[in-house]
Design a protein around this motif. Structure first.
Motif, PDB file in Angstrom:
ATOM      1  N   PRO A  27      -7.547  57.692  12.416  1.00  0.00           N
ATOM      2  CA  PRO A  27      -6.112  57.975  12.540  1.00  0.00           C
ATOM      3  C   PRO A  27      -5.538  58.465  11.207  1.00  0.00           C
ATOM      4  CG  PRO A  27      -6.648  55.780  13.373  1.00  0.00           C
ATOM      5  CD  PRO A  27      -7.885  56.307  12.729  1.00  0.00           C
ATOM      6  N   GLY A  28      -4.693  59.475  11.269  1.00  0.00           N
ATOM      7  CA  GLY A  28      -4.028  59.971  10.065  1.00  0.00           C
ATOM      8  C   GLY A  28      -4.860  60.946   9.242  1.00  0.00           C
ATOM      9  N   ARG A  56      -6.525  62.083   4.388  1.00  0.00           N
ATOM     10  CA  ARG A  56      -6.272  60.988   5.335  1.00  0.00           C
ATOM     11  C   ARG A  56      -5.021  60.268   4.869  1.00  0.00           C
ATOM     12  NH1 ARG A  56     -11.045  56.737   3.674  1.00  0.00           N
ATOM     13  NH2 ARG A  56     -10.292  56.354   1.561  1.00  0.00           N
ATOM     14  N   SER A  57      -4.432  59.521   5.778  1.00  0.00           N
ATOM     15  CA  SER A  57      -3.221  58.810   5.374  1.00  0.00           C
ATOM     16  C   SER A  57      -3.182  57.430   5.986  1.00  0.00           C
ATOM     17  CB  SER A  57      -1.980  59.587   5.807  1.00  0.00           C
ATOM     18  OG  SER A  57      -1.854  59.541   7.204  1.00  0.00           O
ATOM     19  N   THR A  58      -2.532  56.558   5.254  1.00  0.00           N
ATOM     20  CA  THR A  58      -2.199  55.258   5.817  1.00  0.00           C
ATOM     21  C   THR A  58      -0.691  55.153   5.648  1.00  0.00           C
ATOM     22  OG1 THR A  58      -2.729  54.372   3.659  1.00  0.00           O
ATOM     23  CG2 THR A  58      -4.376  54.035   5.385  1.00  0.00           C
ATOM     24  N   GLU A  97       2.868  56.114   4.843  1.00  0.00           N
ATOM     25  CA  GLU A  97       3.588  57.139   4.080  1.00  0.00           C
ATOM     26  C   GLU A  97       2.777  57.712   2.929  1.00  0.00           C
ATOM     27  OE1 GLU A  97       6.620  54.471   3.091  1.00  0.00           O
ATOM     28  OE2 GLU A  97       7.604  54.639   5.037  1.00  0.00           O
ATOM     29  N   GLY A 140      -0.712  59.493   1.521  1.00  0.00           N
ATOM     30  CA  GLY A 140      -1.891  60.258   1.934  1.00  0.00           C
ATOM     31  C   GLY A 140      -2.854  60.429   0.768  1.00  0.00           C
ATOM     32  N   LEU A 167       3.511  65.299   8.799  1.00  0.00           N
ATOM     33  CA  LEU A 167       3.050  64.014   9.341  1.00  0.00           C
ATOM     34  C   LEU A 167       3.831  62.839   8.728  1.00  0.00           C
ATOM     35  CD1 LEU A 167      -0.811  64.713   9.232  1.00  0.00           C
ATOM     36  CD2 LEU A 167       0.658  64.619  11.267  1.00  0.00           C
ATOM     37  N   ILE A 202       4.143  62.060   5.678  1.00  0.00           N
ATOM     38  CA  ILE A 202       3.516  61.488   4.477  1.00  0.00           C
ATOM     39  C   ILE A 202       4.435  61.820   3.292  1.00  0.00           C
ATOM     40  CG2 ILE A 202       1.506  61.652   2.949  1.00  0.00           C
ATOM     41  CD1 ILE A 202      -0.129  62.361   5.504  1.00  0.00           C
TER      42      ILE A 202
END
Ligand SMILES: CC(C)(COP(=O)(O)OP(=O)(O)OC[C@H]1O[C@@H](n2cnc3c(N)ncnc32)[C@H](O)[C@@H]1OP(=O)(O)O)[C@@H](O)C(=O)NCCC(=O)NCCS
Length: 157
Positions: free
Chosen positions: A46-47, A66-68, A70, A72, A103, A105
């Motif tokens: 995800p992300g 990739r992001s978790t 806010e 990235g 997204l 971020i």
């Protein structure tokens, strides 16, 4: 091959069938090659997203993030050696910033070897600044380990 022009470059989102050509380019650009299956695992998290460009049908550059929430992270960025210094790295980086902002971020970070001056200049030019250091993070096959610098860039929505 003619040098691709950054102004007309098409940036595409990576799909599973693009991964073998991305893996081939990754293997040319890094000592620690990421095979297509590993890339697939990274990109299905995800992300995560990957962008690449293939002027004249040949993959010559990519960026993977990739992001978790806010925040990235840029996991990998590379341009084929024969077309470097043409602006492709900058175009891929800017495209990733745009995609990340879409997204929601708010900031992007990455780690870069202190001795990777090409990448450091590219990131500095794209408004990244140094916010941390990991001593001896990158082990080298030949020579002493090199520090990793953590760079960060705030994104404008
Ligand atoms: C880093 C990398 C992606 C740059 O790609 P690129 O397409 O050559 O980058 P660009 O042409 O967009 O360069 C943009 C700016 O970065 C800097 N830069 C790029 N390569 C450089 C080099 N070899 N030496 C000094 N500055 C450099 C310059 O400021 C350049 O702007 P300029 O050409 O107007 O002076 C590419 O060298 C590469 O794939 N390296 C191997 C993989 C890697 O190290 N990835 C980054 C891991 S964190």
């Amino acid at each position: 091959m003619d040098s691709p022009s950054p102004a007309t470059l098409q940036i595409e989102e990576m799909k599973s069938y693009d991964l073998p050509s991305i893996a081939s380019l990754h293997a040319i650009c890094f000592e620690d090659a990421w095979h297509a299956e590993l890339l697939g695992r990274i990109l299905t998290a995800p992300g995560a997203f990957g962008l690449f460009t293939r002027p004249h049908g040949k993959t010559v550059g990519f960026i993977i993030c990739r992001s978790t929430g806010e925040e990235g992270e840029i996991l990998s960025l590379a341009v084929a050696p024969n077309v470097r210094r043409n602006g492709l790295g900058g175009v891929l980086l800017e495209a990733a910033k745009v995609q990340a902002a879409k997204l929601s971020i708010e900031s992007l970070f990455l780690e870069v070897a202190e001795d990777n001056l090409a990448a450091r200049r590219l990131y500095e030019k794209s408004d990244f600044s140094t916010v941390g250091r990991r001593p001896h993070y990158y082990r080298r096959r030949y020579g002493p380990a090199v520090d990793a610098l953590t760079l960060r860039c705030e994104l404008t929505p």
